[in-house]
Design an enzyme around this catalytic site. Structure first.
Site, mmCIF file in Angstrom:
data_model
loop_
_atom_site.group_PDB
_atom_site.id
_atom_site.type_symbol
_atom_site.label_atom_id
_atom_site.label_comp_id
_atom_site.label_asym_id
_atom_site.label_seq_id
_atom_site.Cartn_x
_atom_site.Cartn_y
_atom_site.Cartn_z
ATOM 1 N N THR A 88 0.915 -1.757 0.085
ATOM 2 C CA THR A 88 -0.272 -0.119 -0.019
ATOM 3 C C THR A 88 1.107 1.614 0.076
ATOM 4 O O THR A 88 0.050 1.996 -0.659
ATOM 5 C CB THR A 88 -1.264 0.065 1.075
ATOM 6 O OG1 THR A 88 0.224 0.102 2.491
ATOM 7 C CG2 THR A 88 -2.681 -1.018 1.416
ATOM 8 N N LEU A 96 7.223 0.217 2.400
ATOM 9 C CA LEU A 96 6.870 0.954 3.650
ATOM 10 C C LEU A 96 5.543 0.512 4.989
ATOM 11 O O LEU A 96 6.145 0.267 5.354
ATOM 12 C CB LEU A 96 6.807 2.325 3.456
ATOM 13 C CG LEU A 96 7.816 3.082 2.635
ATOM 14 C CD1 LEU A 96 7.860 4.466 2.834
ATOM 15 C CD2 LEU A 96 9.282 2.609 3.689
ATOM 16 N N SER A 97 4.984 0.005 3.427
ATOM 17 C CA SER A 97 3.916 -0.156 4.740
ATOM 18 C C SER A 97 2.710 -1.203 3.589
ATOM 19 O O SER A 97 2.924 -1.324 2.134
ATOM 20 C CB SER A 97 2.649 0.651 4.723
ATOM 21 O OG SER A 97 1.682 0.242 5.777
ATOM 22 N N SER A 98 2.319 -2.136 4.272
ATOM 23 C CA SER A 98 0.848 -3.211 2.999
ATOM 24 C C SER A 98 0.037 -3.720 4.189
ATOM 25 O O SER A 98 0.355 -3.204 5.108
ATOM 26 C CB SER A 98 1.790 -4.613 2.719
ATOM 27 O OG SER A 98 2.435 -5.063 4.373
#
Length: 329
Positions: A88, A96-98
């Protein structure tokens, strides 16, 4: 009325896809607890993943809810309600983010063993989806979620508010916990750690449970007091984005391990877990010899002890012959 029909159809498609995912997770046996099943049924994943990135050729492709191409929108919706993790947030090609795999989230929430009235700290806000599930189960006032990146926390806060959830969403270093919201009964971590930050223990009530990804597994620790916690790994495998901040820099199995042991064993999930857990302490060949000698142990035979004197991983018994330092907490 006709002008509104397409929007109604899109809503119906999302609701149908959401309901199908809940049925699939239930059939897979990861939503046996009716309270978590109700939470997954109430919290729609697509609200938290308005777009995600998928690998395509040498780069990444962005799929999003408002794409003018209906086929691309359909791909986005199918992706959101597939039981897979979704990227994401990328920066310079780095993840960095999921949004975590829903079945793994369900397993972790079940393993967290929350009870009514428990105060829960989540490390790694991500999209806010997991915090929403916790809010549905416990109520907003008992949920705190922390992330290092302000863009991530702002986005998570907005997603949560869209569904009427308002937990404490804090921008800060998750390794330091959240003293202002302590004491906690449960800490749930959604990023891989190199070791357990000692600050967490001091923010926990006696008997609190910490569930965290370590190596390629999930460690479930019981906190005795601010200076001691101990527990075993769950059977479940777990792969998350690494924690960024004070304890960043998880040890990894040496790349040259592939040249010193058989390739098929490097790829073996059980052995890979031990290889990463003992990286920097055992030579890969030593790890392999021990792993074979002990009957190719699964994750649940391993555990971790955190004390004021350091942190150790161990096989079968924390007082036994196979104990390895994890590092300084």
């Amino acid at each position: 009325m006709g002008a509104h029909t397409p929007r109604i159809e899109v809503r119906d498609l999302r609701e149908t896809a959401h309901a199908a995912q809940v049925r699939e997770l239930t059939a897979a046996g990861v939503l046996d607890d009716p309270r978590w099943r109700a939470a997954f049924a109430a919290v729609a994943r697509h609200v938290f993943v308005p777009y995600f990135w998928t690998g395509r050729g040498a780069g990444h492709e962005r799929l999003w809810a408002e794409d003018p191409d209906p086929e691309q929108r359909a791909r986005w919706l199918r992706g959101v309600y597939t039981d897979t993790p979704l990227a994401t947030r990328l920066r310079d090609g780095e993840l960095l983010s999921s949004s975590s795999q829903p079945s793994l989230m369900a397993k972790m929430l079940t393993a967290l063993d929350v009870h009514d009235g428990d105060n829960v700290l989540e490390i790694g806000a991500g999209t806010g989806y997991n915090a929403a599930l916790l809010c549905h189960r416990l109520g907003d006032d008992l949920v705190t979620t922390v992330d290092l990146d302000e863009e991530i926390t702002e986005s998570a806060r907005a997603h949560l508010a869209q569904l009427g959830y308002h937990p404490a969403v804090v921008t800060g270093d998750g390794a330091r916990g959240c003293p202002s919201r302590a004491p906690f009964d449960r800490i749930m971590v959604t990023c891989t750690l190199p070791l357990i930050p000692r600050a967490w223990l001091g923010q926990c009530r006696p008997g609190a449970r910490i569930l965290a990804p370590l190596s390629t597994g999930l460690i479930a620790l019981t906190v005795r007091d601010p200076d001691f916690a101990e527990g075993r790994f769950l059977h479940t495998s777990a792969y998350f984005v690494p924690l960024r901040g004070a304890t960043a820099g998880a040890p990894l199995a040496e790349s040259w391990a592939m040249h010193t042991i058989p390739y098929e064993l490097v790829e073996n999930e059980r052995f890979q877990f031990m290889l990463v857990l003992t990286a920097g302490v055992l030579h890969p060949r030593e790890a392999l010899d021990l792993w074979r000698r002990e009957g190719r142990p699964a994750r649940e035979r391993f555990g971790v002890t955190v004390s004021d004197g350091g942190q150790w991983s161990w096989l079968d018994d924390p007082q036994g012959p196979y104990v390895w330092p994890l590092g300084e907490g």
